[in-house]
Design a protein around this motif. Structure first.
Motif, PDB file in Angstrom:
ATOM      1  N   ILE A   1      10.214   7.490  -0.200  1.00 53.76           N
ATOM      2  CA  ILE A   1      11.010   8.109  -1.253  1.00 53.76           C
ATOM      3  C   ILE A   1      12.487   7.933  -0.929  1.00 53.76           C
ATOM      4  CG2 ILE A   1      11.543  10.300  -2.392  1.00 53.76           C
ATOM      5  CD1 ILE A   1       8.664  11.106  -1.008  1.00 53.76           C
ATOM      6  N   CYS A   2      13.235   7.436  -1.891  1.00 56.37           N
ATOM      7  CA  CYS A   2      14.687   7.365  -1.750  1.00 56.37           C
ATOM      8  C   CYS A   2      15.263   8.413  -2.696  1.00 56.37           C
ATOM      9  CB  CYS A   2      15.208   5.970  -2.086  1.00 56.37           C
ATOM     10  SG  CYS A   2      16.990   5.808  -1.846  1.00 56.37           S
ATOM     11  N   VAL A   3      15.823   9.465  -2.102  1.00 55.60           N
ATOM     12  CA  VAL A   3      16.427  10.523  -2.911  1.00 55.60           C
ATOM     13  C   VAL A   3      17.773  10.017  -3.412  1.00 55.60           C
ATOM     14  CG1 VAL A   3      17.220  12.915  -2.918  1.00 55.60           C
ATOM     15  CG2 VAL A   3      15.261  12.257  -1.500  1.00 55.60           C
ATOM     16  N   MET A   4      18.033  10.241  -4.701  1.00 59.50           N
ATOM     17  CA  MET A   4      19.277   9.778  -5.297  1.00 59.50           C
ATOM     18  C   MET A   4      20.473  10.265  -4.475  1.00 59.50           C
ATOM     19  SD  MET A   4      20.435  10.169  -9.273  1.00 59.50           S
ATOM     20  CE  MET A   4      18.807   9.663  -9.802  1.00 59.50           C
TER      21      MET A   4
ATOM     22  N   GLY B   1       0.796  -1.220   0.000  1.00 55.72           N
ATOM     23  CA  GLY B   1       0.000   0.000   0.000  1.00 55.72           C
ATOM     24  C   GLY B   1       0.827   1.268   0.000  1.00 55.72           C
ATOM     25  N   MET B   2       2.134   1.141   0.161  1.00 57.57           N
ATOM     26  CA  MET B   2       3.015   2.308   0.115  1.00 57.57           C
ATOM     27  C   MET B   2       3.665   2.359  -1.261  1.00 57.57           C
ATOM     28  SD  MET B   2       3.233   3.835   3.249  1.00 57.57           S
ATOM     29  CE  MET B   2       4.810   4.662   3.296  1.00 57.57           C
ATOM     30  N   SER B   3       3.660   3.523  -1.862  1.00 59.70           N
ATOM     31  CA  SER B   3       4.377   3.701  -3.126  1.00 59.70           C
ATOM     32  C   SER B   3       5.857   3.895  -2.821  1.00 59.70           C
ATOM     33  CB  SER B   3       3.849   4.923  -3.873  1.00 59.70           C
ATOM     34  OG  SER B   3       2.509   4.723  -4.244  1.00 59.70           O
ATOM     35  N   TYR B   4       6.708   3.537  -3.794  1.00 60.45           N
ATOM     36  CA  TYR B   4       8.146   3.738  -3.678  1.00 60.45           C
ATOM     37  C   TYR B   4       8.590   4.605  -4.844  1.00 60.45           C
ATOM     38  CZ  TYR B   4      13.169   2.854  -3.591  1.00 60.45           C
ATOM     39  OH  TYR B   4      14.536   3.000  -3.547  1.00 60.45           O
ATOM     40  N   VAL B   5       9.330   5.653  -4.541  1.00 57.10           N
ATOM     41  CA  VAL B   5       9.845   6.549  -5.573  1.00 57.10           C
ATOM     42  C   VAL B   5      11.350   6.706  -5.354  1.00 57.10           C
ATOM     43  CG1 VAL B   5       9.767   8.905  -6.493  1.00 57.10           C
ATOM     44  CG2 VAL B   5       7.648   7.801  -5.736  1.00 57.10           C
ATOM     45  N   PHE B   6      12.108   6.586  -6.433  1.00 56.38           N
ATOM     46  CA  PHE B   6      13.552   6.817  -6.391  1.00 56.38           C
ATOM     47  C   PHE B   6      13.921   7.761  -7.527  1.00 56.38           C
ATOM     48  CE2 PHE B   6      17.752   5.793  -8.163  1.00 56.38           C
ATOM     49  CZ  PHE B   6      18.537   6.173  -7.086  1.00 56.38           C
ATOM     50  N   ASP B   7      14.508   8.890  -7.186  1.00 57.16           N
ATOM     51  CA  ASP B   7      14.962   9.840  -8.203  1.00 57.16           C
ATOM     52  C   ASP B   7      15.598  11.036  -7.499  1.00 57.16           C
ATOM     53  OD1 ASP B   7      15.325  10.964 -10.802  1.00 57.16           O
ATOM     54  OD2 ASP B   7      13.460  10.029 -11.428  1.00 57.16           O
ATOM     55  N   ASP B   8      15.923  12.083  -8.277  1.00 59.53           N
ATOM     56  CA  ASP B   8      16.407  13.312  -7.666  1.00 59.53           C
ATOM     57  C   ASP B   8      15.191  14.151  -7.239  1.00 59.53           C
ATOM     58  OD1 ASP B   8      15.462  14.835  -9.882  1.00 59.53           O
ATOM     59  OD2 ASP B   8      17.366  14.594 -10.915  1.00 59.53           O
TER      60      ASP B   8
END
Length: 144
Positions: free
Chosen positions: A44-47, A20-27
């Motif tokens: 969110i994982c920030v680059m 149910g949690m979205s994952y985002v990886f980018d700047d």
């Protein structure tokens, strides 16, 4: 076959342990755009902008300096109570995340003090949450 990166290991942990949690990886610039297209809350994982390689006997471990953010929507012009409800929920999510990172076996355990930043009403969508800087050292060496 390509070795798993620290970032792909984090994505796997989120996918398996945080339904149910979205994952985002980018700047940061791309994250703002991507968050408007995914369901919330999100991890969110920030680059990473830096890290450390540890070399030993022809092998290497990676230790990127990660910034992991936990965010959810709040009403526009949210008051302190509304923001506190969201960032407190995201703090609980961050604690669970660090626990799952430790259980994964992918990284040396995260222990001791872990700072966090409270983030309120940022991004194009009105979001609040917390950001956690983590230096995650891989537990296993890979050959170079």
């Amino acid at each position: 076959m390509r070795m798993k990166t620290v970032e792909s290991k984090l994505k796997e942990i989120v996918g398996e342990q945080f339904p149910g949690m979205s994952y985002v990886f980018d700047d940061w610039k791309a994250i703002d755009r991507k968050l408007s297209k995914v369901s919330l809350p999100a991890i969110i994982c920030v680059m990473p902008v830096s890290g450390v390689f540890t070399f030993s006997r022809g092998r290497v471990k990676d230790k990127p300096n990660c910034y992991v953010v936990f965010m959810d929507k709040v009403p526009k012009d949210a008051d302190g109570d509304e923001n506190e409800e969201v960032y407190s929920r995201m703090k609980d999510m961050a604690k669970k995340f660090v626990s799952e990172v430790n259980k994964s076996g992918y990284f040396e355990p995260v222990e001791g003090d872990v700072p966090y930043d409270v983030i309120t009403e940022k991004m194009s969508d009105i979001l609040s949450g917390i950001g956690v800087p983590l230096s995650l050292r891989e537990s296993a060496y890979s050959c170079v």
